[in-house]
Motif scaffolding. Sequence first.
Motif, PDB file in Angstrom:
ATOM      1  N   THR A  59     -18.781  14.899  19.990  1.00  0.00           N
ATOM      2  CA  THR A  59     -20.494  15.382  19.750  1.00  0.00           C
ATOM      3  C   THR A  59     -20.722  15.447  21.541  1.00  0.00           C
ATOM      4  N   GLY A  60     -21.847  16.251  21.647  1.00  0.00           N
ATOM      5  CA  GLY A  60     -22.331  16.658  22.920  1.00  0.00           C
ATOM      6  C   GLY A  60     -21.483  17.439  23.714  1.00  0.00           C
ATOM      7  N   ALA A  61     -20.563  18.269  22.787  1.00  0.00           N
ATOM      8  CA  ALA A  61     -19.559  19.116  23.521  1.00  0.00           C
ATOM      9  C   ALA A  61     -19.785  20.317  24.188  1.00  0.00           C
ATOM     10  N   GLY A  62     -21.245  20.761  24.276  1.00  0.00           N
ATOM     11  CA  GLY A  62     -21.794  21.686  24.830  1.00  0.00           C
ATOM     12  C   GLY A  62     -21.590  21.845  26.241  1.00  0.00           C
ATOM     13  N   ASN A  63     -21.783  20.425  27.044  1.00  0.00           N
ATOM     14  CA  ASN A  63     -21.765  20.567  28.617  1.00  0.00           C
ATOM     15  C   ASN A  63     -21.416  19.402  28.933  1.00  0.00           C
ATOM     16  N   GLY A  64     -21.145  19.254  30.215  1.00  0.00           N
ATOM     17  CA  GLY A  64     -21.004  17.901  30.966  1.00  0.00           C
ATOM     18  C   GLY A  64     -19.926  17.192  30.491  1.00  0.00           C
ATOM     19  N   ILE A  65     -19.728  16.110  30.352  1.00  0.00           N
ATOM     20  CA  ILE A  65     -18.891  14.974  29.885  1.00  0.00           C
ATOM     21  C   ILE A  65     -18.277  15.464  28.534  1.00  0.00           C
ATOM     22  N   GLY A  66     -18.980  16.011  27.859  1.00  0.00           N
ATOM     23  CA  GLY A  66     -18.446  16.325  26.435  1.00  0.00           C
ATOM     24  C   GLY A  66     -17.606  17.478  26.461  1.00  0.00           C
ATOM     25  N   ARG A  67     -17.962  18.242  27.321  1.00  0.00           N
ATOM     26  CA  ARG A  67     -17.187  19.560  27.112  1.00  0.00           C
ATOM     27  C   ARG A  67     -15.775  19.223  27.863  1.00  0.00           C
ATOM     28  N   SER A  68     -15.916  18.599  29.098  1.00  0.00           N
ATOM     29  CA  SER A  68     -14.607  18.132  29.638  1.00  0.00           C
ATOM     30  C   SER A  68     -13.655  17.520  28.779  1.00  0.00           C
ATOM     31  N   VAL A  69     -14.348  16.570  27.882  1.00  0.00           N
ATOM     32  CA  VAL A  69     -13.623  15.760  26.922  1.00  0.00           C
ATOM     33  C   VAL A  69     -12.833  16.597  25.774  1.00  0.00           C
ATOM     34  N   ALA A  70     -13.758  17.730  25.310  1.00  0.00           N
ATOM     35  CA  ALA A  70     -13.153  18.566  24.482  1.00  0.00           C
ATOM     36  C   ALA A  70     -11.958  19.409  25.053  1.00  0.00           C
ATOM     37  N   VAL A  71     -12.072  19.967  26.195  1.00  0.00           N
ATOM     38  CA  VAL A  71     -11.007  20.925  26.758  1.00  0.00           C
ATOM     39  C   VAL A  71      -9.761  19.960  27.118  1.00  0.00           C
ATOM     40  N   ALA A  72      -9.888  18.803  27.520  1.00  0.00           N
ATOM     41  CA  ALA A  72      -8.809  17.944  27.623  1.00  0.00           C
ATOM     42  C   ALA A  72      -7.949  17.765  26.354  1.00  0.00           C
ATOM     43  N   TYR A  73      -8.648  17.443  25.280  1.00  0.00           N
ATOM     44  CA  TYR A  73      -7.872  17.183  24.166  1.00  0.00           C
ATOM     45  C   TYR A  73      -7.192  18.552  23.557  1.00  0.00           C
ATOM     46  N   ALA A  74      -8.134  19.706  23.674  1.00  0.00           N
ATOM     47  CA  ALA A  74      -7.337  20.897  23.329  1.00  0.00           C
ATOM     48  C   ALA A  74      -6.155  21.269  24.244  1.00  0.00           C
ATOM     49  N   ARG A  75      -6.139  20.972  25.442  1.00  0.00           N
ATOM     50  CA  ARG A  75      -5.211  21.409  26.421  1.00  0.00           C
ATOM     51  C   ARG A  75      -3.860  20.176  26.072  1.00  0.00           C
TER      52      ARG A  75
END
Length: 250
Positions: A11-27
């Motif tokens: 949640t809150g994946a649109g920017n900031g910490i949430g975006r970085s977390v989402a990208v990290a899991y995708a990687r």
Amino acid sequence: MSAQNQIVLVTGAGNGIGRSVAVAYARDGATVILVDKNAEELEGTAEMIVAEGLLQPISRVLDLSEPASIEACFEELARSVGRLDVLINNAGFGIWKSVYELTIEEWDRVIHTNLRGTFVCAREAARMMKQSGNGGAIVNISSTRAIMSEPNSEAYAASKGGILSLTHALAVSLGPDRICVNAISPGWIETGDYDKLRPDDHLQHPAQRVGKPDDIARACLYLTDPRNDFVTGANIVIDGGMTRKMIYLE
């Protein structure tokens, strides 16, 4: 650590910490479900993931202050995706305003989004995890403001303190279903232009630097690795040591 083959909702994946977390899991090989109330920012995160040639994310626009919308979203995901392995409850915001001027409506908006939204997402995610029979992991993003404060932060501090209590309660309740629940309390995590920070910004931290969103992402990966299922009900403070530093006025 590996999120290979996991299905992860942030949640809150649109920017900031949430975006970085989402990208990290995708990687790390996960299929990521991106949730945010801002459709444009959500699309930006999805484009970043696709641009790296990673698994296509799933995006859902959702306002976490609306419980019925959360329930409907998870019901739809149960039908379309089928299972969920990891939930990162990251979305939240604060209103920094004098306690004498903060309205009940403003208080409720912060509490309903940050605390109630975290609970409803956790409850609905746990239902999917229990249904799969494979257990799962939930990480709630709290804040060092849960244990220390700046002026005019009452609603935010209360919501983040509530998240810490909610975390250990959920860990006990959901343990029999093999669902681990932990919290992360970030300190100063710079989500803007890191290069514009002053030397003093870094040097005031015992770690000698301001935090980055990736610091939180790596902790999420640790807490949701199935091999770390002995860690539950914990709160990991990631603040460069600032909450352990005694400060005196000179």
